[in-house]
Design a protein around this motif. Structure first.
Motif, PDB file in Angstrom:
ATOM      1  N   LEU A   1       0.834  -1.199   0.000  1.00 57.27           N
ATOM      2  CA  LEU A   1       0.000   0.000   0.000  1.00 57.27           C
ATOM      3  C   LEU A   1       0.866   1.245   0.000  1.00 57.27           C
ATOM      4  CD1 LEU A   1      -2.727  -0.954   2.637  1.00 57.27           C
ATOM      5  CD2 LEU A   1      -2.981  -0.935   0.160  1.00 57.27           C
ATOM      6  N   SER A   2       0.402   2.266  -0.686  1.00 51.30           N
ATOM      7  CA  SER A   2       1.095   3.545  -0.686  1.00 51.30           C
ATOM      8  C   SER A   2       0.958   4.205   0.690  1.00 51.30           C
ATOM      9  CB  SER A   2       0.505   4.450  -1.771  1.00 51.30           C
ATOM     10  OG  SER A   2       0.893   5.785  -1.573  1.00 51.30           O
ATOM     11  N   ILE A   3       2.066   4.734   1.193  1.00 51.63           N
ATOM     12  CA  ILE A   3       2.043   5.418   2.493  1.00 51.63           C
ATOM     13  C   ILE A   3       1.110   6.626   2.437  1.00 51.63           C
ATOM     14  CG2 ILE A   3       3.421   6.668   4.190  1.00 51.63           C
ATOM     15  CD1 ILE A   3       3.881   3.686   4.193  1.00 51.63           C
ATOM     16  N   LYS A   4       1.102   7.317   1.283  1.00 49.05           N
ATOM     17  CA  LYS A   4       0.223   8.477   1.138  1.00 49.05           C
ATOM     18  C   LYS A   4      -1.240   8.058   1.225  1.00 49.05           C
ATOM     19  CE  LYS A   4       3.373  11.339  -1.603  1.00 49.05           C
ATOM     20  NZ  LYS A   4       3.603  11.997  -2.920  1.00 49.05           N
ATOM     21  N   ASN A   5      -1.572   6.933   0.620  1.00 48.59           N
ATOM     22  CA  ASN A   5      -2.952   6.455   0.674  1.00 48.59           C
ATOM     23  C   ASN A   5      -3.346   6.069   2.091  1.00 48.59           C
ATOM     24  OD1 ASN A   5      -2.899   6.785  -2.075  1.00 48.59           O
ATOM     25  ND2 ASN A   5      -3.705   4.779  -2.565  1.00 48.59           N
TER      26      ASN A   5
ATOM     27  N   SER B   1      -3.351  -1.779  15.010  1.00 47.04           N
ATOM     28  CA  SER B   1      -2.392  -2.760  14.502  1.00 47.04           C
ATOM     29  C   SER B   1      -2.082  -2.508  13.023  1.00 47.04           C
ATOM     30  CB  SER B   1      -2.944  -4.172  14.700  1.00 47.04           C
ATOM     31  OG  SER B   1      -2.117  -5.136  14.096  1.00 47.04           O
ATOM     32  N   PHE B   2      -3.123  -2.222  12.242  1.00 51.25           N
ATOM     33  CA  PHE B   2      -2.950  -1.975  10.805  1.00 51.25           C
ATOM     34  C   PHE B   2      -2.083  -0.743  10.567  1.00 51.25           C
ATOM     35  CE2 PHE B   2      -4.258   0.248   6.951  1.00 51.25           C
ATOM     36  CZ  PHE B   2      -4.137  -0.747   5.996  1.00 51.25           C
ATOM     37  N   LEU B   3      -2.381   0.352  11.262  1.00 51.15           N
ATOM     38  CA  LEU B   3      -1.610   1.580  11.087  1.00 51.15           C
ATOM     39  C   LEU B   3      -0.181   1.414  11.566  1.00 51.15           C
ATOM     40  CD1 LEU B   3      -4.231   4.277  12.177  1.00 51.15           C
ATOM     41  CD2 LEU B   3      -3.531   3.674   9.849  1.00 51.15           C
ATOM     42  N   SER B   4       0.016   0.639  12.618  1.00 51.49           N
ATOM     43  CA  SER B   4       1.362   0.384  13.129  1.00 51.49           C
ATOM     44  C   SER B   4       2.203  -0.367  12.095  1.00 51.49           C
ATOM     45  CB  SER B   4       1.286  -0.415  14.431  1.00 51.49           C
ATOM     46  OG  SER B   4       2.573  -0.722  14.905  1.00 51.49           O
ATOM     47  N   ARG B   5       1.570  -1.322  11.385  1.00 50.29           N
ATOM     48  CA  ARG B   5       2.290  -2.080  10.350  1.00 50.29           C
ATOM     49  C   ARG B   5       2.721  -1.177   9.195  1.00 50.29           C
ATOM     50  NH1 ARG B   5      -1.988  -5.876  10.765  1.00 50.29           N
ATOM     51  NH2 ARG B   5      -2.653  -5.355   8.623  1.00 50.29           N
ATOM     52  N   HIS B   6       2.032  -0.069   9.005  1.00 50.80           N
ATOM     53  CA  HIS B   6       2.339   0.851   7.912  1.00 50.80           C
ATOM     54  C   HIS B   6       2.976   2.133   8.433  1.00 50.80           C
ATOM     55  CE1 HIS B   6      -0.631  -1.881   6.082  1.00 50.80           C
ATOM     56  NE2 HIS B   6       0.013  -1.633   4.966  1.00 50.80           N
ATOM     57  N   LYS B   7       3.671   1.996   9.554  1.00 44.77           N
ATOM     58  CA  LYS B   7       4.489   3.073  10.114  1.00 44.77           C
ATOM     59  C   LYS B   7       3.666   4.329  10.395  1.00 44.77           C
ATOM     60  CE  LYS B   7       8.588   1.358   7.721  1.00 44.77           C
ATOM     61  NZ  LYS B   7       9.667   1.644   6.754  1.00 44.77           N
ATOM     62  N   SER B   8       2.496   4.109  10.955  1.00 45.30           N
ATOM     63  CA  SER B   8       1.633   5.222  11.330  1.00 45.30           C
ATOM     64  C   SER B   8       0.959   4.870  12.652  1.00 45.30           C
ATOM     65  CB  SER B   8       0.592   5.483  10.236  1.00 45.30           C
ATOM     66  OG  SER B   8      -0.193   6.611  10.547  1.00 45.30           O
ATOM     67  N   GLY B   9       0.123   5.731  13.129  1.00 46.59           N
ATOM     68  CA  GLY B   9      -0.574   5.470  14.390  1.00 46.59           C
ATOM     69  C   GLY B   9      -1.644   6.521  14.607  1.00 46.59           C
ATOM     70  N   VAL B  10      -2.453   6.282  15.613  1.00 44.70           N
ATOM     71  CA  VAL B  10      -3.503   7.240  15.939  1.00 44.70           C
ATOM     72  C   VAL B  10      -3.521   7.447  17.450  1.00 44.70           C
ATOM     73  CG1 VAL B  10      -5.215   5.385  15.981  1.00 44.70           C
ATOM     74  CG2 VAL B  10      -5.966   7.758  15.740  1.00 44.70           C
TER      75      VAL B  10
END
Length: 569
Positions: free
Chosen positions: A344-348, A481-490
């Motif tokens: 997945l694109s990080i921007k997306n 968990s999903f956002l953490s796998r893509h180097k993001s978080g909330v």
């Protein structure tokens, strides 16, 4: 701006405009339904409304089991934003022309695949309609089956469900090409015709002295489905010719003659819809479980009272939350679609996260306003709208309790929209297992509140809150968990109001609760307290509100500039 950035911006802008239009559709349809209900509610006994509640559950169940999983599978495909390019030059060797032809062919295949998949809904609909109709008629209690025109109502509702499923190919095209305006016009017209037919049928029966039971409701479903089909046929004339696909079930071949679809259906989408189907069965039980439990454990009067609370209390959910959830699911599915690459694109991902946090923050503010004001205002409004037959403390307290349930409904809807769009096949199967656990929790809570506690319709609302709470917790665990796998978080601060705003909400709840304990809160006091409280919330959240107001203005201005931009630039 890169092409990928432009595509993300286009998706966000289209989602925003689509959400606005669908909110208007829901608002208009609810106004039509609300007006029709008000005209017939004062002379409608709670028991008849309870049977109408069961008929609605029957109608919705056929539609849900037949089309929900297929809609999710179709929505996981890329959206078609641009119409087929038309070039003035005819040179087949030109690289741009060949690229346009290739893109055109891919777009045609994607559109035809989605249309073909939608026909599975109608095929499944015949099976579910026959099975549900036989069981619903066979196992209906005697007080229900002996109602005048009961069997005719079931037959008409069954035919209406199949007619609505016949419109799925049109709905699929509208979603694929994001033709929100056409959908808004068609669905608004159908809602108006449904309300008008129901109201006229009951008015005629009341004036002529006929006892018609729930027949007007089934006629309303039939008129809605008929208008939906006719409206889509008129609205989408020429669309299939313009974008080079057929509205009928068609086997697709490429230019060199090789078949893209085996037996007319895209099997990857069929496999996905199969996996989603078993999850959607459990989800439907959880979503409509309150109706099922009430039908099994309570009287028709209790069902009628709950139906009134659900219709009035769910007005906000249908007008505001449902369109946001639907458009967000489409947006998430497009942004989080890996195209089979698994990457997945990080921007997306960041765009999807940004949209999610914006919606959650808005829901938090709505909940903060609704928690203290809703329970104080609802009983007063009910006395005006429902008439003497519904103006009882039992109904008022149920509607007040329903105000606390609505935020749970909203948070669950948007979080599950993200999960259904982001989860892969294995994760969807895992969610289905957890849905089974949630079903057990819900059934246990319903049994305790309804049978053991004897709380009737109130117990059903408590069970629903438990149901939504456990589902929200699981969904947010998946999202983190999903956002953490893509180097993001909330962070919690991203989705909740300021601490001072929360304190103001608590103080307002204490004030209104205290006044209700010692004296009844009249409509004037409630409106005065509400107006002051809303002004305080707007002041405390002014920076947040101004930020998104500016963002919305820039989006509208950007869209206007693109629309007015001369061709060739």
């Amino acid at each position: 701006m890169s092409p990928s950035d432009e595509n993300v911006s286009a998706m966000l802008a289209s989602s925003a405009s689509g959400t606005t239009l669908m909110i208007l559709v829901q608002l208009a349809s609810r106004v039509f339904t609300f007006t029709a209900n008000q005209l017939i509610l004062r002379g409608l006994p709670p028991a008849i409304l309870g049977i109408a509640f069961q008929l609605e559950l029957y109608f919705i169940s056929i539609l849900y089991f037949s089309r929900e999983s297929i809609r999710v599978a179709i929505q996981r495909q890329p959206l078609q934003f641009k119409s087929i390019a038309i070039f003035d030059h005819k040179d087949d060797t030109d690289a741009a022309f060949k690229k346009a032809n290739d893109e055109s062919e891919v777009r045609t295949i994607a559109s035809q695949s989605a249309v073909n998949m939608s026909y599975l809904s109608l095929m499944l609909g015949f099976l579910f309609a026959m099975a549900f109709a036989a069981s619903y008629i066979q196992f209906a209690p005697s007080e229900v089956s002996q109602l005048p025109f009961y069997h005719a109502s079931v037959v008409i509702a069954t035919a209406a469900s199949l007619m609505e499923l016949s419109a799925e190919p049109f709905f699929t095209v509208v979603q694929q090409y994001m033709l929100h305006r056409k959908r808004a016009v068609v669905e608004m017209s159908a809602a108006f015709v449904k309300s008008l037919a129901t109201c006229l049928a009951y008015t005629w029966a009341a004036r002529t002295g006929h006892v018609v039971g729930v027949l007007p409701f089934s006629l309303g479903y039939l008129c809605y489905s008929s208008t939906l089909i006719c409206g889509y046929m008129l609205a989408l004339r020429g669309v299939s010719d313009k974008w080079k696909f057929s509205m009928f079930l068609t086997k697709i071949t490429s230019r060199n003659g090789s078949e893209y679809l085996l037996e007319r259906f895209p099997w990857p989408m069929v496999t996905l819809s199969t996996n989603v189907f078993f999850q959607s069965v459990i989800k439907h039980i959880l979503t409509q479980g309150d109706s099922m439990m009430l039908a099994a454990m309570t009287s028709l009067e209790d069902q009628g009272i709950y139906a009134l609370a659900s219709n009035y209390g769910g007005l906000v959910a249908r007008v505001l939350f449902q369109p946001i959830e639907e458009s967000s699911r489409t947006l998430f599915s497009s942004l989080l679609n890996s195209g089979g690459t698994g990457k997945l694109s990080i921007k997306n991902v960041n765009a999807a996260k940004s949209h999610l946090t914006e919606v959650l923050r808005a829901y938090s503010l709505i909940a903060l306003v609704g928690f203290p004001l809703g329970p104080a205002l609802v009983p007063q409004v009910l006395h005006v709208l429902g008439g003497r037959s519904w103006a009882s403390p039992r109904v008022s307290s149920l509607l007040s309790l329903y105000c606390y349930y609505l935020p749970f409904l909203a948070f669950n809807g948007i979080s599950e929209a993200f999960v259904s769009s982001a989860a892969n096949t294995a994760e969807l199967r895992n969610q289905a297992v957890w849905m089974g656990v949630f079903s057990a929790c819900f059934a246990s809570a319903a049994y305790l509140f309804l049978k053991v506690g004897g709380l009737g319709a109130h117990g059903m609302v408590y069970a629903n809150i438990v149901n939504m709470a456990v589902r929200i917790l699981w969904s947010f665990s998946f999202i983190r968990s999903f956002l953490s796998r893509h180097k993001s978080g909330v962070a919690l601060a991203e989705v909740t109001p300021r601490p001072l705003t929360c304190i103001a909400g608590v103080i307002m709840c204490m004030i209104l609760t205290t006044r209700q304990s010692y004296a009844s809160v009249n409509i004037g006091d409630a409106l005065t307290f509400g107006a002051v409280y809303i002004v305080v919330v707007l002041y405390l959240e002014r920076r947040y509100l101004m930020m998104y107001y500016t963002k919305a203005r820039e989006m509208v201005k950007s869209k206007a500039n693109k629309t007015s931009k001369p061709k060739g630039e």
